[in-house]
Design a protein around this motif. Sequence first.
Motif, mmCIF file in Angstrom:
data_model
loop_
_atom_site.group_PDB
_atom_site.id
_atom_site.type_symbol
_atom_site.label_atom_id
_atom_site.label_comp_id
_atom_site.label_asym_id
_atom_site.label_seq_id
_atom_site.Cartn_x
_atom_site.Cartn_y
_atom_site.Cartn_z
ATOM 1 N N TYR A 5 36.097 68.622 43.338
ATOM 2 C CA TYR A 5 36.036 70.310 42.882
ATOM 3 C C TYR A 5 34.730 70.820 42.889
ATOM 4 C CZ TYR A 5 36.943 74.144 39.720
ATOM 5 O OH TYR A 5 36.774 74.366 38.685
ATOM 6 N N THR A 48 39.449 73.727 51.609
ATOM 7 C CA THR A 48 40.631 73.480 50.217
ATOM 8 C C THR A 48 41.973 72.142 50.704
ATOM 9 O OG1 THR A 48 42.348 75.393 51.069
ATOM 10 C CG2 THR A 48 40.904 75.696 49.320
ATOM 11 N N THR A 49 42.026 72.543 51.828
ATOM 12 C CA THR A 49 43.930 71.608 52.120
ATOM 13 C C THR A 49 42.584 70.490 52.125
ATOM 14 O OG1 THR A 49 44.458 73.329 53.954
ATOM 15 C CG2 THR A 49 44.786 70.578 54.342
ATOM 16 N N ARG A 51 40.138 69.346 50.349
ATOM 17 C CA ARG A 51 40.616 68.988 48.673
ATOM 18 C C ARG A 51 42.296 67.946 48.392
ATOM 19 N NH1 ARG A 51 39.179 66.115 44.046
ATOM 20 N NH2 ARG A 51 39.617 66.985 42.133
ATOM 21 N N GLU A 52 42.974 68.849 48.537
ATOM 22 C CA GLU A 52 43.897 68.405 47.909
ATOM 23 C C GLU A 52 44.163 67.222 48.830
ATOM 24 O OE1 GLU A 52 47.777 68.766 46.075
ATOM 25 O OE2 GLU A 52 46.020 70.407 45.984
ATOM 26 N N LYS A 53 44.382 66.715 49.603
ATOM 27 C CA LYS A 53 44.333 65.337 49.835
ATOM 28 C C LYS A 53 44.044 64.320 48.872
ATOM 29 C CE LYS A 53 45.388 66.075 55.118
ATOM 30 N NZ LYS A 53 44.824 66.533 56.399
ATOM 31 N N ARG A 55 42.601 65.006 46.016
ATOM 32 C CA ARG A 55 43.114 64.749 44.646
ATOM 33 C C ARG A 55 44.112 63.551 44.893
ATOM 34 N NH1 ARG A 55 47.267 66.794 41.872
ATOM 35 N NH2 ARG A 55 47.140 68.466 44.127
ATOM 36 N N LEU A 56 44.932 64.664 46.189
ATOM 37 C CA LEU A 56 46.427 63.277 45.999
ATOM 38 C C LEU A 56 46.180 61.312 46.223
ATOM 39 C CD1 LEU A 56 48.408 65.059 48.316
ATOM 40 C CD2 LEU A 56 48.539 64.892 45.856
#
Length: 78
Positions: A5, A48-49, A51-53, A55-56
Amino acid sequence: MHISYADISRVKREAKKIRKESPDTSLMSCQSTVAQRLLGVRNFHELTTLREKTRLQDLALSEDGIATCALCGLHFCL
């Protein structure tokens, strides 16, 4: 590549500085330029993609729909 983040925040902060210097450039364009320069990604959307990966990856999902954060141990519903 592990995107935090803090990485997203740093890109946004630097992009706002650039935007103030050249107001005719869109914020998204500034964000993409900074993301390329600082983190070596193609554009802000790719950042951002990623970052989402990231995070998951830090979540452990149970069968009953409860997710547990591997970093802090918090439990929450998805």
